[in-house]
Design a protein around this motif. Structure first.
Motif, short mmCIF file in Angstrom:
data_model
loop_
_atom_site.label_atom_id
_atom_site.label_comp_id
_atom_site.label_asym_id
_atom_site.label_seq_id
_atom_site.Cartn_x
_atom_site.Cartn_y
_atom_site.Cartn_z
N SER A 160 0.84 -1.21 0.00
CA SER A 160 0.00 0.00 0.00
C SER A 160 0.87 1.25 0.00
CB SER A 160 -0.92 -0.02 1.22
OG SER A 160 -1.72 -1.18 1.25
N GLU A 180 -2.80 -2.29 -9.78
CA GLU A 180 -3.43 -2.61 -8.51
C GLU A 180 -4.12 -1.41 -7.85
OE1 GLU A 180 -4.36 -5.29 -5.35
OE2 GLU A 180 -3.54 -5.61 -7.36
N ARG A 181 -3.52 -0.22 -7.97
CA ARG A 181 -4.08 0.95 -7.28
C ARG A 181 -4.70 1.97 -8.23
NH1 ARG A 181 -3.90 -1.85 -2.72
NH2 ARG A 181 -1.79 -2.38 -2.06
#
Length: 460
Positions: free
Chosen positions: A305, A344-345
């Motif tokens: 993250s 992914e983000r």
């Protein structure tokens, strides 16, 4: 035109300040991650003496080397925040192998290296790092850090070295500490031997990973790090299964346990840090723990993250995780990480700039483990260590470009690095490494492979 006599020339030279290396008409990647042109960089006694706009009157004269090439982009050297020096001979061995490879392949392989093979592995790692733009590194540990130090000191690189510290009954005997006390003693003995005269090679304490060592050893190494004011690094939250294993053993997630037990060292590097809860991120933030991501290695594990970590002010950088995971080219890691973050983000939130080029470059030259060598505010500024690399922007994969900052992320590879300066010393010139004998190393590697075939044919 007036005649310039020898005496006049002497007077003119006397009016100029001496420096070791002078770089003129340069492009630079400035600390704010913008490109500045027509810059002058003066380097003296291992430090950047001055950076200014180049002009007709140059107030410096170089005693060793002058560079004048407008096609070169000078930038801070990269820091590999997580390298395994002992794994150079594992190149090509780990791809497509079922996890967890470090238990079945990496550690058993490293346990079979003797001192001379360890030095040879360090020589290969040094050559690869220098040739791809890395100027400093953090090693994850080996049997013979003192042997690594001999090679790395000669190479000119900056680095932190440690002992592979483990007391698991499943660890190979040659790597296993007889007791927690013996493990800490080995680290402290290393510390006393490793500090180099020039300060480029320093000690760092570590354990292989918290889930693979006993609680007494983990506690004692962390306490020694705090007591001795020596940085600490380890693999943390690399696999989801390891987080679960830690919770089963200690009742809490790793970072929460460390903080609750008051065992977070003054300087701590968390390698990988893929699987983090919000509470653990808060621990990272409160304790200024440095994070190192290894994109290629982590592809088969998960995606961290990072945007949230950076938003919280947590310093994140990059590591290669060693040659066994695709080599030591950090520019490749940056490019891959951008793709991972976008898929992914970025895609789920339709955010095409979830990880901007400027942020990625800042991570590569200033983030994570880089802070052990130079603070953010001291990169490529007067007074900072003179650790610079020159990118040849005239290469076919870089020219022409509408945005050089973007092309540094999208297109550059380690092969575009033309010169390297570390601690004010020219280490690589025109891709010729000056500090090590490349051909001799190549000869010794071929000799070792012939003598020890298992080096390139290791099986579980």
């Amino acid at each position: 035109m007036p005649l310039v006599t020898d005496s006049t020339m002497v007077i003119m030279m006397k009016n100029k300040l001496p420096c070791d290396i002078l770089i003129r008409h340069a492009m630079i990647l400035a600390p704010d991650m913008t490109i500045r042109k027509n810059q002058l960089i003066a380097i003296s006694e291992g430090k950047i003496l001055d950076i200014r706009v180049d002009g007709d009157t140059v107030p410096y004269i170089a005693s060793k080397q002058t560079f004048e090439d407008t096609h070169l982009l000078w930038m801070s050297g990269l820091t590999d925040g997580h390298i395994h020096t002992s794994q150079q001979f594992l190149r090509g061995r780990l791809l497509d192998v079922r996890p967890v490879v470090w238990k079945r392949v990496n550690v058993p392989f490293e346990s079979c290296l003797n001192r001379e093979l360890s030095k040879l592995s360090a020589s290969l790692a040094a050559l690869e790092m220098i040739s791809s733009g890395t100027t400093s590194f953090i090693d994850a540990g080996g049997k013979y850090p003192e042997a690594f130090a001999e090679i790395y000191e000669r190479s000119g690189l900056r680095g932190y070295l440690t002992v592979m510290t483990n007391d698991s009954p499943n660890a190979p005997e040659s790597l296993r500490a007889v007791s927690p006390e013996e493990g800490v003693k080995r680290l402290r003995d290393m510390k006393d031997q490793l500090i180099s005269p020039g300060g480029r090679i320093q000690p760092i304490y570590s354990v292989t990973t918290p889930t693979a060592v006993s609680e007494p050893l983990l506690r004692m190494v962390l306490e020694a790090s705090i007591e001795d004011h020596v940085p600490f690094e380890t693999h943390l939250n690399e696999y989801a299964s390891e987080v679960v294993d830690f919770i089963e053993k200690y009742g809490k997630r790793p970072f929460l346990w460390l903080e609750d037990e008051k065992l977070v060292p003054q300087t701590m590097i968390a390698a990988h840090a893929v699987f983090l809860s919000q509470e653990e991120m808060d621990v990272l933030q409160r304790n200024r723990i440095l994070v190192v991501h290894c994109p290629f290695s982590n592809c088969g594990k998960g995606v961290p993250s990072t945007p949230q970590l950076i938003h919280m002010g947590i310093s994140c950088g990059f590591g290669s995780d060693g040659a066994g995971h695709g080599g030591l080219d950090l520019f490749r890691e940056v490019r891959l990480f951008r793709s991972l973050m976008q898929v992914e983000r970025g895609v789920p939130s339709a955010d095409s700039s979830v990880m901007p080029a400027e942020t990625l470059l800042h991570m590569a030259v200033c983030g994570g483990a880089s802070e052990l060598f130079c603070k953010h505010t001291e990169r490529l500024t007067p007074g900072a260590p003179a650790d610079l690399i020159a990118i040849d922007t005239d290469s076919p994969n870089l020219w022409p470009t509408q945005n050089l900052v973007h092309s540094l992320v999208e297109c550059v590879s380690g092969s575009n690095v033309r010169h390297s300066i570390i601690d004010g010393r020219l280490i690589m010139k025109d891709r010729d490494i000056l500090s090590l004998d490349t051909e001799k190393i190549r000869y010794n590697v071929e000799k070792a492979v012939n003598e020890f075939p298992w080096l390139t044919s290791w099986n579980e």
